[in-house]
Design a protein around this motif. Sequence first.
Motif, PDB file in Angstrom:
ATOM      1  N   MET A  70       0.850  -1.189   0.000  1.00  0.00           N
ATOM      2  CA  MET A  70       0.000   0.000   0.000  1.00  0.00           C
ATOM      3  C   MET A  70       0.891   1.246   0.000  1.00  0.00           C
ATOM      4  SD  MET A  70      -2.907   0.853   2.812  1.00  0.00           S
ATOM      5  CE  MET A  70      -4.210   2.046   2.534  1.00  0.00           C
ATOM      6  N   SER A  71       1.924   1.190   0.834  1.00  0.00           N
ATOM      7  CA  SER A  71       2.870   2.288   0.948  1.00  0.00           C
ATOM      8  C   SER A  71       3.546   2.545  -0.390  1.00  0.00           C
ATOM      9  CB  SER A  71       3.903   1.918   2.007  1.00  0.00           C
ATOM     10  OG  SER A  71       4.850   2.914   2.160  1.00  0.00           O
ATOM     11  N   MET A  72       3.990   1.462  -1.013  1.00  0.00           N
ATOM     12  CA  MET A  72       4.656   1.554  -2.319  1.00  0.00           C
ATOM     13  C   MET A  72       3.742   2.267  -3.311  1.00  0.00           C
ATOM     14  SD  MET A  72       7.568   0.542  -3.361  1.00  0.00           S
ATOM     15  CE  MET A  72       8.255   1.092  -4.904  1.00  0.00           C
ATOM     16  N   GLY A  73       2.502   1.823  -3.389  1.00  0.00           N
ATOM     17  CA  GLY A  73       1.541   2.429  -4.309  1.00  0.00           C
ATOM     18  C   GLY A  73       1.249   3.866  -3.945  1.00  0.00           C
ATOM     19  N   ALA A  74       1.149   4.134  -2.640  1.00  0.00           N
ATOM     20  CA  ALA A  74       0.822   5.481  -2.183  1.00  0.00           C
ATOM     21  C   ALA A  74       1.913   6.457  -2.605  1.00  0.00           C
ATOM     22  CB  ALA A  74       0.642   5.501  -0.670  1.00  0.00           C
ATOM     23  N   PHE A  75       3.173   6.083  -2.365  1.00  0.00           N
ATOM     24  CA  PHE A  75       4.270   7.005  -2.664  1.00  0.00           C
ATOM     25  C   PHE A  75       4.492   7.152  -4.171  1.00  0.00           C
ATOM     26  CE2 PHE A  75       5.141   6.687   1.794  1.00  0.00           C
ATOM     27  CZ  PHE A  75       5.691   7.919   2.093  1.00  0.00           C
ATOM     28  N   THR A  76       4.554   6.026  -4.889  1.00  0.00           N
ATOM     29  CA  THR A  76       4.820   6.138  -6.322  1.00  0.00           C
ATOM     30  C   THR A  76       3.643   6.796  -7.032  1.00  0.00           C
ATOM     31  OG1 THR A  76       4.011   3.898  -6.605  1.00  0.00           O
ATOM     32  CG2 THR A  76       6.379   4.165  -6.444  1.00  0.00           C
ATOM     33  N   GLY A  77       2.436   6.392  -6.677  1.00  0.00           N
ATOM     34  CA  GLY A  77       1.239   6.946  -7.322  1.00  0.00           C
ATOM     35  C   GLY A  77       1.127   8.444  -7.097  1.00  0.00           C
ATOM     36  N   THR A  78       1.363   8.855  -5.840  1.00  0.00           N
ATOM     37  CA  THR A  78       1.230  10.276  -5.532  1.00  0.00           C
ATOM     38  C   THR A  78       2.316  11.087  -6.238  1.00  0.00           C
ATOM     39  OG1 THR A  78       0.409   9.602  -3.391  1.00  0.00           O
ATOM     40  CG2 THR A  78       0.966  11.912  -3.645  1.00  0.00           C
ATOM     41  N   CYS A  79       3.558  10.574  -6.238  1.00  0.00           N
ATOM     42  CA  CYS A  79       4.639  11.272  -6.937  1.00  0.00           C
ATOM     43  C   CYS A  79       4.295  11.427  -8.414  1.00  0.00           C
ATOM     44  CB  CYS A  79       5.953  10.502  -6.823  1.00  0.00           C
ATOM     45  SG  CYS A  79       6.688  10.652  -5.201  1.00  0.00           S
ATOM     46  N   VAL A 104       1.294  -0.853 -10.677  1.00  0.00           N
ATOM     47  CA  VAL A 104       2.463  -1.418 -11.359  1.00  0.00           C
ATOM     48  C   VAL A 104       3.622  -1.563 -10.375  1.00  0.00           C
ATOM     49  CG1 VAL A 104       4.240  -0.966 -13.094  1.00  0.00           C
ATOM     50  CG2 VAL A 104       1.826  -0.636 -13.662  1.00  0.00           C
ATOM     51  N   PHE A 105       3.890  -0.487  -9.627  1.00  0.00           N
ATOM     52  CA  PHE A 105       5.001  -0.553  -8.676  1.00  0.00           C
ATOM     53  C   PHE A 105       4.718  -1.553  -7.554  1.00  0.00           C
ATOM     54  CE2 PHE A 105       6.614   3.192 -10.753  1.00  0.00           C
ATOM     55  CZ  PHE A 105       7.976   3.044 -10.616  1.00  0.00           C
ATOM     56  N   GLY A 106       3.469  -1.568  -7.075  1.00  0.00           N
ATOM     57  CA  GLY A 106       3.088  -2.565  -6.078  1.00  0.00           C
ATOM     58  C   GLY A 106       3.370  -3.963  -6.608  1.00  0.00           C
ATOM     59  N   GLY A 107       2.973  -4.181  -7.869  1.00  0.00           N
ATOM     60  CA  GLY A 107       3.164  -5.487  -8.495  1.00  0.00           C
ATOM     61  C   GLY A 107       4.635  -5.840  -8.638  1.00  0.00           C
ATOM     62  N   ILE A 108       5.449  -4.867  -9.067  1.00  0.00           N
ATOM     63  CA  ILE A 108       6.886  -5.120  -9.251  1.00  0.00           C
ATOM     64  C   ILE A 108       7.525  -5.511  -7.911  1.00  0.00           C
ATOM     65  CG2 ILE A 108       9.118  -4.031  -9.767  1.00  0.00           C
ATOM     66  CD1 ILE A 108       7.654  -2.345 -11.871  1.00  0.00           C
ATOM     67  N   VAL A 109       7.208  -4.726  -6.875  1.00  0.00           N
ATOM     68  CA  VAL A 109       7.772  -5.046  -5.564  1.00  0.00           C
ATOM     69  C   VAL A 109       7.262  -6.395  -5.092  1.00  0.00           C
ATOM     70  CG1 VAL A 109       7.856  -4.331  -3.167  1.00  0.00           C
ATOM     71  CG2 VAL A 109       8.084  -2.644  -4.947  1.00  0.00           C
ATOM     72  N   GLY A 110       5.975  -6.653  -5.353  1.00  0.00           N
ATOM     73  CA  GLY A 110       5.405  -7.949  -4.990  1.00  0.00           C
ATOM     74  C   GLY A 110       6.174  -9.081  -5.652  1.00  0.00           C
ATOM     75  N   PHE A 111       6.535  -8.881  -6.915  1.00  0.00           N
ATOM     76  CA  PHE A 111       7.276  -9.903  -7.652  1.00  0.00           C
ATOM     77  C   PHE A 111       8.664 -10.105  -7.042  1.00  0.00           C
ATOM     78  CE2 PHE A 111      10.174 -11.067 -11.130  1.00  0.00           C
ATOM     79  CZ  PHE A 111       9.596 -12.266 -11.500  1.00  0.00           C
ATOM     80  N   LEU A 112       9.347  -8.967  -6.779  1.00  0.00           N
ATOM     81  CA  LEU A 112      10.707  -9.063  -6.221  1.00  0.00           C
ATOM     82  C   LEU A 112      10.694  -9.741  -4.850  1.00  0.00           C
ATOM     83  CD1 LEU A 112      12.154  -5.597  -7.241  1.00  0.00           C
ATOM     84  CD2 LEU A 112      12.583  -7.827  -8.278  1.00  0.00           C
ATOM     85  N   ILE A 113       9.732  -9.351  -4.028  1.00  0.00           N
ATOM     86  CA  ILE A 113       9.624  -9.953  -2.700  1.00  0.00           C
ATOM     87  C   ILE A 113       9.220 -11.416  -2.823  1.00  0.00           C
ATOM     88  CG2 ILE A 113       8.392  -9.856  -0.492  1.00  0.00           C
ATOM     89  CD1 ILE A 113      10.247  -7.506  -1.102  1.00  0.00           C
ATOM     90  N   GLY A 114       8.355 -11.661  -3.833  1.00  0.00           N
ATOM     91  CA  GLY A 114       7.832 -13.009  -4.015  1.00  0.00           C
ATOM     92  C   GLY A 114       8.908 -14.040  -4.300  1.00  0.00           C
ATOM     93  N   VAL A 239       1.432 -11.443  -6.721  1.00  0.00           N
ATOM     94  CA  VAL A 239       1.663 -10.201  -7.463  1.00  0.00           C
ATOM     95  C   VAL A 239       0.353  -9.451  -7.685  1.00  0.00           C
ATOM     96  CG1 VAL A 239       2.361  -9.267  -9.710  1.00  0.00           C
ATOM     97  CG2 VAL A 239       3.792 -10.945  -8.559  1.00  0.00           C
ATOM     98  N   ILE A 240      -0.705 -10.184  -8.014  1.00  0.00           N
ATOM     99  CA  ILE A 240      -2.000  -9.516  -8.219  1.00  0.00           C
ATOM    100  C   ILE A 240      -2.442  -8.848  -6.921  1.00  0.00           C
ATOM    101  CG2 ILE A 240      -4.459  -9.918  -8.647  1.00  0.00           C
ATOM    102  CD1 ILE A 240      -3.624 -12.011 -10.691  1.00  0.00           C
ATOM    103  N   SER A 241      -2.275  -9.560  -5.828  1.00  0.00           N
ATOM    104  CA  SER A 241      -2.638  -9.022  -4.526  1.00  0.00           C
ATOM    105  C   SER A 241      -1.850  -7.748  -4.231  1.00  0.00           C
ATOM    106  CB  SER A 241      -2.378 -10.105  -3.474  1.00  0.00           C
ATOM    107  OG  SER A 241      -2.317  -9.551  -2.203  1.00  0.00           O
ATOM    108  N   ALA A 242      -0.549  -7.768  -4.512  1.00  0.00           N
ATOM    109  CA  ALA A 242       0.303  -6.604  -4.248  1.00  0.00           C
ATOM    110  C   ALA A 242      -0.080  -5.434  -5.147  1.00  0.00           C
ATOM    111  CB  ALA A 242       1.769  -6.971  -4.468  1.00  0.00           C
ATOM    112  N   ALA A 243      -0.404  -5.730  -6.412  1.00  0.00           N
ATOM    113  CA  ALA A 243      -0.744  -4.659  -7.349  1.00  0.00           C
ATOM    114  C   ALA A 243      -2.029  -3.961  -6.918  1.00  0.00           C
ATOM    115  CB  ALA A 243      -0.892  -5.234  -8.755  1.00  0.00           C
ATOM    116  N   MET A 244      -3.012  -4.743  -6.477  1.00  0.00           N
ATOM    117  CA  MET A 244      -4.273  -4.132  -6.044  1.00  0.00           C
ATOM    118  C   MET A 244      -4.051  -3.281  -4.801  1.00  0.00           C
ATOM    119  SD  MET A 244      -7.180  -6.949  -6.971  1.00  0.00           S
ATOM    120  CE  MET A 244      -6.600  -8.107  -5.780  1.00  0.00           C
TER     121      MET A 244
END
Lengths: 348, 376
Positions: A70-79, A104-114, A239-244
Amino acid sequence: MKRKNMNKYISFALIIVAYAVMMALSAAGKTTRSMQGMLVPICAYIVMAISLNLTVGILGELSLGHAGFMSMGAFTGTCAAIMLTDSVPSAGLRLGLSMVIGAVFGGIVGFLIGIPVLRLKGDYLAIVTLAFGEIIKSIFNNLYLGFDKYGLHLQLLSEKGIKLEEGGRMLIQGAMGISKIKKISTFTAGFILIILTLFIVYHLVESRYGRAIMAIRDNRIAAESVGVDVTKYKMTAFVISAAMAGAAGALFAQNYSTITANKFDFNTSILILVLVVLGGLGNITGSIISATLLTILPEALRGFATYRMLVYAIVLIVVMLFTNASGTKILIDNIKARFGGNKEEEEQ
Amino acid sequence: MNKKMFSVVLAVLMMAVCVSGVFAQDAIKIGGTGPLTGGAAIYGNAVKNGAEIAVEEINALGGLQFELKYEDDAHDAEKAVNAFNALLDWGMQVSMSSVTSKPAEATSELNMEERVFGMTPSASSTAVIDGKDNVLQMCFTDPNQGSASAAYIANNGLAEKVAVIWKNDDVYSKGIYDTFMDGAEEFGLEVVSDTTFADGNDTDFSVQIADAQEKGAELVFLPMYYTPASLILAQADAAGYDPIFFGVDGMDGILTMEGFDASLAEGVILLTPFNADSEDEKTAAFVETYQELFGEVPNQFAADGYDVVYALAEACEAAGITPDMSAEEINDALIETFETFTFNGITGENMTWSEGAVNKDPKGMIIKDGAYVGLD
């Protein structure tokens, strides 16, 4: 099959009816400010709960770091939204784009963490996701990002080295987070995001992917023995969960004029997990209802003044006990039997 | 499905949220949000208590009447916005904004949008007042505190070698740290040790203390709230390190902290606009009432809350505001009044405001025999 469909229709119907009612009420001027102020956060928490339910309820892996996405999406989306202010004048479109970028960023991080995380199971996975949430928080707390006509300037620990040209501005200022955010999130955008989320999750669950994911949850060895690629399906769900969650973060952040990384800490991850558990693991309709109720509840309890959070905790315990008591379960089953037809569906 | 049951619960909850609208009233409604629960609760409750005393005193005089309501925001921007909305539903006409910085940053935006006049007792970040014509601060801004501290240390020759320990995930700490470092450079202080901590690792400071000790710092600057500061004092004492400790207004409250050995704070210097031991008549009366009602010596936050109510009340009086005016009418009248308004309170004399920030002098205090004593 029939009941599963029914659950799905109830979810959609609930959201659409709730949206229509709220829009009608606010058009008629019957809503209070507290109610209106809570609409967007409720939408964001619903999406968070549904997306975590995908990991915890449907994939069957306990994640304690969902607020990190959520944080990832919040920061990247807002920027992104801030940078697009001039080039995309339409607030609605900008919000949409920022949610996509957040996702997208949520998903990417989700993938890397995954990659490392999904090799683990159960408790180990829970602890690693917990650590991940803390890492994301620390990174954003120490990240300084500026933006001017030459592009982005990024630095860790201090903003001293960032020299911005005229007209540039700081986007992320470490612990101070992002300030002066334009509040462009709307209830309608939240509604659309929920509908999209529901559509994606139900589509996934009913597809070949969903069956494979649930097979892994129920018996990993059996699933592997019939040729299900465990890593691939687990990764898909994760990844889908992270992206949402990323999209929800972008929506949430732009409802306030300021956000900080500390908002998305361990407590928030646990709060979302509580929403999922209260609504029932794997039960999407339940997640929607519990996210709504638990966001309204602390506000509804303002009348208790100092005892508010105590009452909140007690209500939470009572609700958890009540929904799990055998008497209630029999009652619910009876009601289901009367209205729902066959009910020998998956119960966790 | 048990949809019916849920819809009933939902309906009941919605009714509970709905607060009835406007009705005739004879008091001006002042609302504020602050952390009444959670880790920062001591600040929220102090402001609330101070403000309550002021409202009672003013109402007892029989002139313009006020009604005060404080809502909990648990030091969280999201909850502060909810609390602010709840106050608007209640019919708030004048706002005391929020007690802490980040929540105030979010609620001051609402002050601006909804045209409700706001004055924060203690939210010291510049973002609270930036670009808003109707939000004022009773406290110093963070930058002001940092540079004032550096200037104070240099001008009074307290030390040449300085160590700083600060919290790098905290807006307040970071804001003061930044300007302190600029100030240190300007006034020729040598910062020999610069160490940080964050949420979650704020209980063991042995590394930071050892670093400062090793590098021979004569003074340790602590721009932070009093909870971590109390641990630093205790651990430095255990390590046999005895420099001058220098704090800012967040340090205020350390003497009344439960379980803290106040003798450890002996000799600590802090910059704060309020001195509970002052001979000043108004201050003495306030301290006495506060002690009577709440059983402790008021800190600077309580004094800020007290002053905000008095400043608002006097300005309302001066602007000829009546309780039946709308929030927006009051807002416009107050903006005009505060342009030329001068206020004498217990946290400073002859205060004026420009672009939301207050002009007043910080006072250096030293802790002696378990109490603040003025340094000058």
